[in-house]
Scaffold this active site. Structure first.
Site, PDB file in Angstrom:
ATOM      1  N   CYS A   1      41.367  31.124  27.698  1.00 36.09           N
ATOM      2  CA  CYS A   1      41.547  32.462  27.097  1.00 36.09           C
ATOM      3  C   CYS A   1      42.721  32.514  26.122  1.00 36.09           C
ATOM      4  CB  CYS A   1      41.715  33.501  28.191  1.00 36.09           C
ATOM      5  SG  CYS A   1      40.474  33.345  29.475  1.00 36.09           S
TER       6      CYS A   1
ATOM      7  N   HIS B   1      44.453  39.416  25.204  1.00 38.88           N
ATOM      8  CA  HIS B   1      43.185  38.926  25.741  1.00 38.88           C
ATOM      9  C   HIS B   1      42.602  40.001  26.654  1.00 38.88           C
ATOM     10  CE1 HIS B   1      40.211  36.770  27.850  1.00 38.88           C
ATOM     11  NE2 HIS B   1      40.926  36.595  28.940  1.00 38.88           N
TER      12      HIS B   1
ATOM     13  N   ASN C   1      35.102  39.873  29.899  1.00 37.02           N
ATOM     14  CA  ASN C   1      36.078  38.855  29.514  1.00 37.02           C
ATOM     15  C   ASN C   1      35.341  37.729  28.781  1.00 37.02           C
ATOM     16  OD1 ASN C   1      37.776  36.629  29.453  1.00 37.02           O
ATOM     17  ND2 ASN C   1      38.609  36.952  31.501  1.00 37.02           N
TER      18      ASN C   1
HETATM   19  N1  COA Z   1      31.459  43.808  43.790  1.00 39.33           N
HETATM   20  C1  COA Z   1      31.786  44.316  45.003  1.00 39.33           C
HETATM   21  N2  COA Z   1      32.675  43.722  45.814  1.00 39.33           N
HETATM   22  C2  COA Z   1      33.262  42.601  45.389  1.00 39.33           C
HETATM   23  C3  COA Z   1      32.970  42.033  44.149  1.00 39.33           C
HETATM   24  C4  COA Z   1      32.022  42.672  43.344  1.00 39.33           C
HETATM   25  N3  COA Z   1      31.664  42.209  42.130  1.00 39.33           N
HETATM   26  N4  COA Z   1      33.701  40.909  44.001  1.00 39.33           N
HETATM   27  C5  COA Z   1      34.457  40.785  45.115  1.00 39.33           C
HETATM   28  N5  COA Z   1      34.176  41.810  45.960  1.00 39.33           N
HETATM   29  C6  COA Z   1      34.737  42.075  47.257  1.00 39.33           C
HETATM   30  C7  COA Z   1      35.347  40.868  47.905  1.00 39.33           C
HETATM   31  O1  COA Z   1      34.334  40.125  48.545  1.00 39.33           O
HETATM   32  C8  COA Z   1      36.320  41.484  48.889  1.00 39.33           C
HETATM   33  O2  COA Z   1      35.590  41.867  50.018  1.00 39.33           O
HETATM   34  P1  COA Z   1      36.226  41.679  51.493  1.00 39.33           P
HETATM   35  O3  COA Z   1      37.497  42.478  51.468  1.00 39.33           O
HETATM   36  O4  COA Z   1      35.166  42.217  52.349  1.00 39.33           O
HETATM   37  O5  COA Z   1      36.456  40.214  51.597  1.00 39.33           O
HETATM   38  C9  COA Z   1      36.744  42.766  48.203  1.00 39.33           C
HETATM   39  O6  COA Z   1      35.829  42.988  47.129  1.00 39.33           O
HETATM   40  C10 COA Z   1      38.142  42.728  47.647  1.00 39.33           C
HETATM   41  O7  COA Z   1      38.337  41.535  46.971  1.00 39.33           O
HETATM   42  P2  COA Z   1      39.684  41.270  46.262  1.00 39.33           P
HETATM   43  O8  COA Z   1      39.697  39.902  45.695  1.00 39.33           O
HETATM   44  O9  COA Z   1      40.785  41.650  47.155  1.00 39.33           O
HETATM   45  O10 COA Z   1      39.627  42.368  45.092  1.00 39.33           O
HETATM   46  P3  COA Z   1      40.733  42.726  44.089  1.00 39.33           P
HETATM   47  O11 COA Z   1      41.056  44.164  44.204  1.00 39.33           O
HETATM   48  O12 COA Z   1      41.845  41.735  44.089  1.00 39.33           O
HETATM   49  O13 COA Z   1      39.960  42.550  42.684  1.00 39.33           O
HETATM   50  C11 COA Z   1      39.615  41.032  40.885  1.00 39.33           C
HETATM   51  C12 COA Z   1      39.368  41.314  42.342  1.00 39.33           C
HETATM   52  C13 COA Z   1      38.931  39.726  40.522  1.00 39.33           C
HETATM   53  C14 COA Z   1      39.005  42.165  40.048  1.00 39.33           C
HETATM   54  C15 COA Z   1      41.158  40.964  40.657  1.00 39.33           C
HETATM   55  O14 COA Z   1      41.729  40.041  41.549  1.00 39.33           O
HETATM   56  C16 COA Z   1      41.499  40.571  39.267  1.00 39.33           C
HETATM   57  O15 COA Z   1      41.359  41.364  38.354  1.00 39.33           O
HETATM   58  N6  COA Z   1      41.987  39.328  39.038  1.00 39.33           N
HETATM   59  C17 COA Z   1      42.243  38.813  37.714  1.00 39.33           C
HETATM   60  C18 COA Z   1      40.973  38.238  37.212  1.00 39.33           C
HETATM   61  C19 COA Z   1      40.991  37.938  35.754  1.00 39.33           C
HETATM   62  O16 COA Z   1      41.147  38.827  34.959  1.00 39.33           O
HETATM   63  N7  COA Z   1      40.793  36.675  35.417  1.00 39.33           N
HETATM   64  C20 COA Z   1      40.691  36.209  34.111  1.00 39.33           C
HETATM   65  C21 COA Z   1      42.046  35.997  33.515  1.00 39.33           C
HETATM   66  S1  COA Z   1      41.862  35.198  32.008  1.00 39.33           S
END
Ligand code: COA
Length: 312
Positions: free
Chosen positions: A114, A239, A269
């Protein structure tokens, strides 16, 4: 060394937009979950006949046509991507052949995920300084749908396909600053083409923590280098990974939110493509005007980060 000015932009998206609603038919998710955590509402996925080359060439053609330059005057062609059609030939070489671009110049792909577009902008500046040529074509393109496990709801809802392109001109005394960095690790990992099945995995929480630390550090780094403040910057183009990441950084920096362009709602993204797609959308909306100063920030797989300040 000369600075770079942004002359023109272009973008090319696949024909098919896929809404959060449609994603919820494939995996156990919902528009509410995706939008509230990321700000993403839809993304584009390539279909039949659409490849990294068709997207990259489409965006590049548009940027070159709008720039008004003779493509024979290009000094380099760089393609930032982690999802090229082949390991070799590089996507940049395929674009060169497709568009009939000059042969006696550097033509290569840059893999910094990215951050790739901004790594490529800095490399382009170096290539132009070496040759004394004036114009660079820098493309960011991804077909991440081919790398993703479409049954993994934790990643497949986040990413999209697309391409953006920019033509830069090397101009004496034009304001320019850039920085790049990397911290090797597998928090975001994608198998490329090869014996392993395509699969993109991510430690979402670790990446979130990394991003909200890297973005302010990049912005501070550029402002320190240039002795400027955010008041001197017209637009900050980060980004477009996630709206919550950007909002977190805006708060941390006490920065004016209206200077931070956001379009992840429409594209998801798109990794290396996200900054040039945003620049082109801004151009189309008349937001970019001659003389303005832009500060762009990339962060992501590698892990990598990069930033660049340039003018229009
Ligand atoms: N829909 C519904 N539930 C989902 C899901 C989806 N698409 N993806 C994950 N979950 C669930 C998980 O299984 C988890 O369930 P559990 O608690 O029963 O295990 C729950 O949601 C919470 O997961 P968690 O990882 O704690 O969520 P979060 O609030 O941290 O959000 C992201 C996840 C990925 C959105 C967040 O971590 C994030 O934005 N990270 C940065 C990612 C990014 O931008 N990467 C690219 C950078 S270049």
């Amino acid at each position: 060394m000369n600075g770079l000015k942004l002359l023109a932009t272009g973008r090319c998206l696949p024909k098919t937009a896929v809404s959060n609603e449609e994603m919820s038919r494939w995996v156990d998710t919902s528009d509410e979950w995706i939008a509230s955590r990321t700000g993403i509402r839809q993304r584009y996925f390539c279909g039949e006949g659409e490849t990294a080359l068709t997207l990259a060439a489409g965006a590049a053609r548009q940027a070159l046509a709008r720039s008004g330059i003779d493509p024979a005057g290009l000094g380099c062609v760089l393609c930032a991507t982690v999802s090229p059609d082949y390991a070799t030939p590089s996507l940049a070489c395929l674009v060169q052949a497709e568009l009939g671009l000059p042969e006696d110049i550097p033509v290569l792909d840059v893999n910094a995920a990215c951050s790739g577009f901004l790594y490529a902008v800095a490399a382009a500046r170096g290539f132009l300084a070496q040759s004394g040529r004036h114009y660079a074509l820098v493309i960011g393109v991804e077909v991440l749908s081919r790398l993703m496990d479409m049954t993994d709801r934790s990643t497949c809802v986040l990413f999209g396909d697309g391409a953006g392109a920019a033509v830069f001109e090397a101009v004496p005394n034009a304001p320019f600053a850039s920085l790049q960095g990397a911290r090797g690790g597998k928090a975001i990992l994608a198998n490329g083409p090869g014996p392993l099945a395509p699969r993109l995995t991510m430690d979402g929480r670790a990446v979130f923590r990394f991003a909200v630390e890297a973005i302010p550090r990049c912005i501070d780094g550029i402002l320190t280098q240039t002795h400027l403040t955010l008041n001197d910057i017209d637009w900050v183009v980060c980004h477009q990974a996630n709206e919550r990441i950007l909002d977190h950084c805006i708060k941390k920096l006490h920065a004016p939110a209206e200077k931070f362009y956001k379009n992840m709602a429409r594209y998801g993204n798109t990794s290396a493509a996200s900054i040039p797609i945003a620049l082109d959308e801004m151009n189309e909306q008349g937001l970019l005007k001659p003389g303005q100063t832009l500060l762009c920030v990339g962060f992501g797989g590698g892990l990598t980060w990069a930033a660049a300040l340039f003018t229009l």
